[in-house]
Enzyme design. Structure first.
Site, PDB file in Angstrom:
ATOM      1  N   GLU A  81       0.856  -1.261  -0.015  1.00  0.00           N
ATOM      2  CA  GLU A  81      -0.088   0.054   0.042  1.00  0.00           C
ATOM      3  C   GLU A  81       0.897   1.290   0.178  1.00  0.00           C
ATOM      4  O   GLU A  81       0.582   2.117   1.076  1.00  0.00           O
ATOM      5  CB  GLU A  81      -0.950  -0.089   0.933  1.00  0.00           C
ATOM      6  CG  GLU A  81      -2.107  -1.029   1.032  1.00  0.00           C
ATOM      7  CD  GLU A  81      -3.006  -1.107   2.300  1.00  0.00           C
ATOM      8  OE1 GLU A  81      -3.014  -0.203   3.322  1.00  0.00           O
ATOM      9  OE2 GLU A  81      -4.172  -1.695   1.866  1.00  0.00           O
ATOM     10  N   GLU A 130      -5.980  -8.178   0.337  1.00  0.00           N
ATOM     11  CA  GLU A 130      -6.537  -8.120   1.410  1.00  0.00           C
ATOM     12  C   GLU A 130      -8.001  -7.576   1.336  1.00  0.00           C
ATOM     13  O   GLU A 130      -8.579  -6.889   0.351  1.00  0.00           O
ATOM     14  CB  GLU A 130      -6.056  -6.673   2.120  1.00  0.00           C
ATOM     15  CG  GLU A 130      -4.620  -7.020   2.717  1.00  0.00           C
ATOM     16  CD  GLU A 130      -4.115  -5.615   3.688  1.00  0.00           C
ATOM     17  OE1 GLU A 130      -4.693  -4.855   4.053  1.00  0.00           O
ATOM     18  OE2 GLU A 130      -2.896  -5.404   3.644  1.00  0.00           O
TER      19      GLU A 130
END
Ligand SMILES: *[C@@H]1O[C@H](CO)[C@@H](O)[C@H](O)[C@H]1NC(C)=O
Ligand SMILES: *[C@@H]1O[C@H](CO)[C@@H](O)[C@H](O)[C@H]1NC(C)=O
Ligand SMILES: *[C@@H]1O[C@H](CO)[C@@H](O)[C@H](O)[C@H]1NC(C)=O
Ligand SMILES: *[C@@H]1O[C@H](CO)[C@@H](O)[C@H](O)[C@H]1NC(C)=O
Length: 510
Positions: free
Chosen positions: A348, A452
Site C-alpha cells: 500500500e 486484503e
C-alpha cells in the site's frame, strides 16, 4: 512459452528449459493453483487495534509517538498555532484547531517529548533572538533545546503546563506572544497564562509507538512474548486444515537487521519468521512475505510503522536501495525453503506522496533482488492507494515474468459505503468490485491478487446470515483473481476481522 523460439530447435530447447526453470522468458506464468490465503496481520508488524492489550503496560501511554495534541490557553481562550504551519513563531490566536494547531509528539521517554508542527519543524526556543525565550518552530532536527515536559493537573488530566528545556513554563503573554519564561506556582487557576486545556486529536499504535513506548529493555520482553504467543504452530495446522493453502506475512524493514535493529525496534521478529517457514513446510502451506513497513513509511499509517503520520519512503535513492536490500536479505534467507511462494515488495504505497516514478524505480530493483536468489518466487507489486490508475503498473509488470498486482478491496474507508444496506453492499461486490477486478485481470498482463479483504462493513445490526452472504459474495468474486486472495486477518479482537473466529463460529466456510 512455446512461442519463445520455434525457428532454432537447439535454441528452443535451451530457452525452453531456461524458461521452465527460471520463468524468465514467457511473460505470463500460470500458477498451478490459486492462493487462498490468510494474512497474519498484527504479528510481526504491530497494529494496536488488532491487539490493544499490547499497549497496556506502557507508562504514560496517552503520550506515544504520533499523538496529536492541541492546546487552548485558559487566559486568552484560543489555541496555540505554528504560524504559517511552521518555520516561524508560535502564536495563540486561533479559535478552532486544525492542522497548524496540532502538534505531533515525538516521545523521548515517559516524561520528555518533542513537538512536530504541520510543516515538520519542531518547537523550540529561539536561540538567535536576544533572551532566547521566544517559542518558535524552526528546527528540522530536534535536540535538547526542542525537548519539553508535559505536566498534567493531578485531578484533571486535560489541564496541562508545558515545561521548556530552560526549566521554565510556556506562557501566553498575548495572543501573538508565546514565551518560555513563566515561573509561577502551578496553582492551575484560570488566570494562569501557563495553563492550557489539552485535546488529543489523534493517536497511533504501531511498531514505533509500542517499542519506543516501552523503551528498550521492556520492549524486548513484551515483543518477544507477543511474537511467541500471538501466532503459534497450531495456527498453521488450523489454517491448512480449513481450506486455505497460504499465509501472507506482513514484516517490517527492521527485520533485515535482526538481532540488532535500529532503535526503537527490537530484535527477534526474524526468529518468529523462521518459525513460520518451518511450520508452513510442516503443514504444506505457501508463504507470501509482505514488506508491510518500509523505511520512512510508505503511507504514514501506523501499519507501516510511521512515527508521526509522516510518509517519507521513496524520496531518495538511498532509501530505495535500503529497501531493495531488505528484499534481497529476505529472499536470500528463504529462497531454498519450498514454502517460499511469493515476495511482496511493498504494501500500500500511498499516492501522491509516493510518486509512480519512484515506485517503479523501486519495483525494478526489488524484482531483480528477488530474481537474484529465486527464479520461481512470484513477485507481488501493490497498487498505490489514493488517486492512481489501477493499471499504472501494467507496462512495468507485463514485462516481468512471475509478477503479480495486488489490489485491496474493503467496503470501508470511504463515505461511499456510509448508508449502504446489506443488499447494496453485496451488489457492490457483484457489480463494482467484479468490474474493478476484471479491469486489472487481463490475459497478457500480470497476475492479480486480492491481497486484503474482510467480511466487515458499515452496516449496523447485521445478522449472521447477512455476514455469511457477504463473505460468500466476496469469495465468489475474488476467486476470479488469477493469483488468488488473502483475508485480512487471522486473529483480531474485532471478531469479523478474525478469520479464526469467523471459521470457528460458522460465519465463513471455505
Ligand atoms: C528523559 O529524557 C530526558 C531528556 O533526555 C532526561 O533528562 C531524563 O533524565 C529522562 N528521564 C528518564 C526517566 O529516563
Ligand atoms: C495571529 O498572529 C499572527 C502573528 O502576529 C498574525 O500574522 C496572524 O494574522 C494572526 N492570525 C489571526 C487569525 O489572528
Ligand atoms: C448518510 O445518511 C446520513 C443520515 O441520513 C446523511 O446525513 C449522510 O449525508 C449520508 N451519507 C452519505 C455519504 O450519503
Ligand atoms: C457501481 O457500479 C454501478 C454500475 O456500473 C454504478 O452505477 C455505480 O455508480 C457504482 N457505485 C459506486 C458507489 O461506485
Amino acid at each position: 512459452m512455446a512461442t519463445c523460439s520455434a525457428r532454432h530447435p537447439q535454441l528452443f530447447i535451451f530457452i525452453f528449459s531456461f524458461c521452465f526453470l527460471s520463468l524468465a522468458c514467457g511473460r505470463v506464468v500460470t500458477p498451478n493453483f490459486k492462493v487462498r490465503a490468510v494474512n497474519l496481520g498484527g504479528w510481526l508488524v504491530t497494529e494496536g487495534w488488532i491487539k490493544p492489550s499490547l499497549f497496556d503496560g506502557i507508562p504514560n501511554k496517552d503520550f506515544l509517538d504520533g499523538t496529536g495534541l492541541q492546546f487552548k490557553s485558559v487566559t486568552v481562550g484560543k489555541y496555540l498555532c505554528a504560524e504559517t504551519g511552521g518555520g516561524t513563531i508560535i502564536v495563540a490566536n486561533r479559535t478552532s484547531p486544525s492542522g497548524w494547531e496540532t502538534f505531533k509528539l515525538w516521545r523521548i521517554n515517559e516524561t520528555s517529548f518533542q513537538f512536530r508542527v504541520f510543516n515538520k519543524q519542531f518547537i523550540g526556543l529561539d536561540s538567535t533572538a536576544g533572551n532566547g525565550i521566544t517559542v518558535v518552530a524552526v528546527a528540522t532536527t530536534p535536540g535538547g533545546s526542542e525537548t519539553f515536559q508535559i505536566v498534567r493537573k493531578p485531578d484533571d488530566s486535560s489541564r496541562v503546563r508545558i515545561k521548556a528545556p530552560n526549566g521554565l513554563f510556556l506562557q501566553v503573554k498575548t495572543e501573538e506572544i508565546v514565551t518560555a519564561d513563566f515561573k509561577g506556582d502551578g496553582g492551575w487557576r484560570d488566570d494562569d497564562p501557563s495553563v492550557f486545556v489539552m485535546t488529543i486529536s489523534g493517536r497511533m499504535q504501531g511498531e514505533f509507538q509500542v517499542t519506543n513506548g516501552y523503551g528498550p529493555v521492556k520492549a524486548l520482553q513484551v515483543m518477544r512474548e507477543h511474537w511467541s504467543t500471538f501466532i503459534v504452530e497450531k495456527d498453521f495446522k488450523f489454517i491448512s486444515s480449513n481450506g486455505l493453502n497460504a499465509v501472507r506475512i506482513p514484516v517490517g524493514w527492521w527485520i533485515a537487521s535482526d538481532p540488532t535493529p535500529p532503535k526503537p525496534y527490537v530484535g527477534g521478529s526474524l526468529q518468529a519468521l523462521d518459525n513460520a517457514f518451518l511450520w508452513a513446510q510442516k503443514y504444506g502451506l505457501n508463504v507470501i512475505i509482505d514488506l508491510h513497513a518500509a523505511p520512512g513509511s510508505q503511507n504514514g499509517f501506523e501499519h507501516s510503522a510511521s512515527r508521526d503520520g509522516s510518509q517519507e519512503w521513496g524520496l531518495t535513492d538511498d532509501n530505495i536501495q535500503q529497501t531493495v536490500a531488505v528484499i534481497d536479505f529476505l529472499t536470500a534467507r528463504y529462497a531454498k525453503n519450498p514454502s517460499l511462494y511469493a515476495v511482496e515488495l511493498i504494501n500500500e504505497p500511498l499516492s501522491p506522496g509516493v510518486s509512480l516514478e519512484n515506485l517503479i524505480k523501486y519495483y525494478k530493483g526489488g524484482y531483480d533482488a528477488v530474481r537474484r536468489h529465486s527464479s520461481t518466487a512470484f513477485v507481488v507489486m501493490s497498487n498505490r492507494l489514493g488517486p492512481a490508475d489501477p493499471r499504472e503498473l501494467f507496462s512495468l509488470a507485463s514485462g516481468l515474468s512471475g509478477s503479480v498486482i495486488d489490489v485491496h478491496y474493503y467496503n470501508l474507508f470511504s463515505d461511499v459505503f456510509d448508508n449502504m444496506t446489506v443488499q447494496q453492499n453485496i451488489e457492490f461486490i457483484d457489480t463494482n468490485r467484479s468490474a474493478q477486478l476484471s479491469f486489472v485481470t487481463t490475459s497478457n498482463g500480470p497476475l492479480t491478487f486480492v491481497g486484503e479483504w474482510v467480511a466487515e462493513w458499515q452496516v449496523g445490526g447485521a445478522t449472521k446470515q447477512d455476514y455469511q452472504n457477504f463473505g460468500r459474495a466476496q469469495l465468489q468474486v475474488y476467486g476470479q483473481a488469477t493469483f488468488g486472495w488473502a483475508y485480512w486477518t487471522l486473529r483480531n479482537v474485532n471478531n469479523h476481522w478474525s478469520l479464526d473466529w469467523m471459521i470457528k463460529n460458522g460465519y465463513i466456510r471455505l
